[in-house]
Design an enzyme around this catalytic site. Structure first.
Site, PDB file in Angstrom:
ATOM      1  N   ARG A  31      44.972  36.741  48.840  1.00  0.00           N
ATOM      2  CA  ARG A  31      45.174  35.589  47.954  1.00  0.00           C
ATOM      3  C   ARG A  31      46.170  35.926  46.848  1.00  0.00           C
ATOM      4  NH1 ARG A  31      40.192  34.221  46.860  1.00  0.00           N
ATOM      5  NH2 ARG A  31      39.916  34.570  44.638  1.00  0.00           N
ATOM      6  N   TRP A  69      49.594  33.897  45.741  1.00  0.00           N
ATOM      7  CA  TRP A  69      49.954  33.445  44.392  1.00  0.00           C
ATOM      8  C   TRP A  69      51.394  33.843  44.091  1.00  0.00           C
ATOM      9  CZ3 TRP A  69      46.713  29.988  43.452  1.00  0.00           C
ATOM     10  CH2 TRP A  69      45.325  30.161  43.308  1.00  0.00           C
ATOM     11  N   THR A 105      42.538  46.824  41.176  1.00  0.00           N
ATOM     12  CA  THR A 105      42.132  45.561  41.784  1.00  0.00           C
ATOM     13  C   THR A 105      40.810  45.123  41.178  1.00  0.00           C
ATOM     14  OG1 THR A 105      41.892  44.351  43.871  1.00  0.00           O
ATOM     15  CG2 THR A 105      40.779  46.494  43.716  1.00  0.00           C
ATOM     16  N   GLY A 156      48.209  50.456  38.695  1.00  0.00           N
ATOM     17  CA  GLY A 156      47.671  49.270  39.338  1.00  0.00           C
ATOM     18  C   GLY A 156      46.222  49.445  39.731  1.00  0.00           C
ATOM     19  N   ASP A 186      44.612  31.351  32.236  1.00  0.00           N
ATOM     20  CA  ASP A 186      44.759  30.344  33.292  1.00  0.00           C
ATOM     21  C   ASP A 186      45.018  28.941  32.746  1.00  0.00           C
ATOM     22  OD1 ASP A 186      44.661  31.829  35.668  1.00  0.00           O
ATOM     23  OD2 ASP A 186      42.487  32.045  35.493  1.00  0.00           O
ATOM     24  N   ASP A 214      47.840  36.573  39.728  1.00  0.00           N
ATOM     25  CA  ASP A 214      47.546  35.137  39.661  1.00  0.00           C
ATOM     26  C   ASP A 214      48.409  34.418  38.635  1.00  0.00           C
ATOM     27  OD1 ASP A 214      45.369  36.992  40.157  1.00  0.00           O
ATOM     28  OD2 ASP A 214      44.011  35.298  40.370  1.00  0.00           O
TER      29      ASP A 214
END
Length: 402
Positions: free
Chosen positions: A254, A258, A242, A240, A118, A182
């Protein structure tokens, strides 16, 4: 690394723009101006408490506690709020606070407290914004150092930026090869670095990650996984999952926002219309699954009894939809619809979810950080940031920090 997107067609189904957003928004600009003024007053009220410290990622009882900038991913959202308040008001105290906070971002670089994917969040809203606004070369240097660290997390075979954990640690191998949605909002730091330095490698990595994200995280119907893992050596897709959504096959709202905002920004930097078209498909899925008040449930596929809203997702969406409208050709019939959707969302947030009149130092109620930890129905600092950015976009002539 080719600069021509080859996997953006991963989202083949398009839900179309819902009819309710094709008509002119009924939100009055004066209402948004009033909401922006109220938000800046609340930022001002908190300036002394958070002058060289930072609000916690989410509140407790709608009140943020003070934290230090030594880890985590959210400190920059408060600094970004200070920069926005400075731009809108011209008041030096907001700039002074932001520049004081930037010293803590410099210390994180010096101390090595930057082992995170991030870095784009952390150094775009602090150092890049500071450099854009006041031209301080030290802030430019800080942001470029962060971009270099983000480049170090790029994995060549799967073509992605490693998410979570220490990408060099031998005991953390279970995480290697993992990407999360994100990260689309961390890519602007790399695009900016290429523009600043003239070195194409930053943008090349950003576009490679964006294509890999489109190939694996974006589903054929235009929804998204939160996280996806690939084999580090071969690049073979594994599957995939989560971390904050309801389950692996659901759509965490959310995360969807993103991606909407991230691809709209990528369209601008890369001058690539395919990115804008993918952003539009993601946006149409999002808008087609919204509640009547334009604020989403935290996960579009969660059971009805888990009716938890996430205003932070709505605030991100408002910014992403506005950016998408700017990246599409003016003659595109969808432009007005996306602008209307952004304004309608902001109007709903201001009317139905504002902390005005409440005992709070945040801006929006009903933010959902992590429902699995019981962290919801609170203020979230990134939600507050994107709410104010959205209001600034709607009421001011503003150049984005991203």
């Amino acid at each position: 690394m080719s600069r021509t997107p080859t996997t953006l067609e991963a989202a083949t189904a398009d839900h179309g723009l819902p009819d309710r957003y094709t008509e002119r928004s009924t939100v009055d600009r004066a209402e948004l101006n009033e909401a922006l003024s109220a938000a800046i007053n609340r930022i001002d009220d908190s300036l002394e408490e958070f002058y060289d410290r930072f609000p916690s990622p989410s509140s407790q009882g709608l009140t943020y506690t003070a934290t230090d900038n030594i880890d985590g991913w959210t400190a920059s959202f408060w600094t970004g709020l200070c920069w926005l308040a400075y731009e809108v008001t011209g008041e030096r105290r907001f700039r002074d606070a932001a520049e004081t906070q930037l010293e803590t971002f410099q210390r994180r670089l010096a101390n090595g407290d930057v082992g995170t994917h991030d870095l784009g969040f952390l150094y775009t809203l602090s150092a890049v914004a500071g450099h854009r606004l006041i031209g301080n070369e030290r802030y430019r240097s800080m942001a470029l150092s962060a971009a270099d660290l983000l480049v170090d997390r790029f994995l060549e075979a799967p073509g992605l930026i490693q998410a979570w954990g220490d990408h060099e640690a031998t005991d953390d191998s279970w995480e290697l090869g993992r990407m999360i949605v994100d990260t689309m909002m961390n890519l602007p730091l790399l695009f900016w670095a290429s523009e600043e330095t003239g070195e194409s490698r930053y943008a090349a990595i950003a576009e490679t990650h964006a294509r890999t994200n489109a190939q694996h995280i974006v589903r054929p119907d235009g929804s998204t996984y939160h996280t996806f893992k690939c084999d580090v050596e071969s690049g073979t897709p594994i599957g995939g999952e989560t971390a904050q959504g309801y389950d692996a096959d659901s759509c965490w709202s959310r995360g969807q926002t993103w991606a909407i905002y991230g691809y709209a920004i990528a369209a601008d930097y890369a001058d690539e219309g395919a990115y804008a078209q993918l952003s539009a498909k993601l946006a149409n899925y999002y808008l087609s699954h919204l509640e009547d008040d334009s604020v989403p449930r935290w996960d579009f596929d969660a059971p009805a009894e888990r009716d938890i809203r996430d205003t932070s997702a709505a605030a991100i969406a408002a910014c992403g939809l506005d950016e998408l409208a700017r990246q599409l050709p003016l003659a595109d019939d969808r432009v007005r619809g996306y602008r209307n959707a952004a304004c309608t969302t902001l109007g709903s947030l201001a009317e139905n979810y504002s902390t005005a009149g409440l005992d709070s130092n945040g801006l929006l109620t009903d933010g959902a950080y992590d429902t699995s930890d019981g962290d919801y129905d609170e203020c979230c600092i990134w939600g507050d940031y994107f709410y104010v950015e959205g209001l600034v976009r709607a009421t001011e002539h503003w150049s984005r920090y991203w």
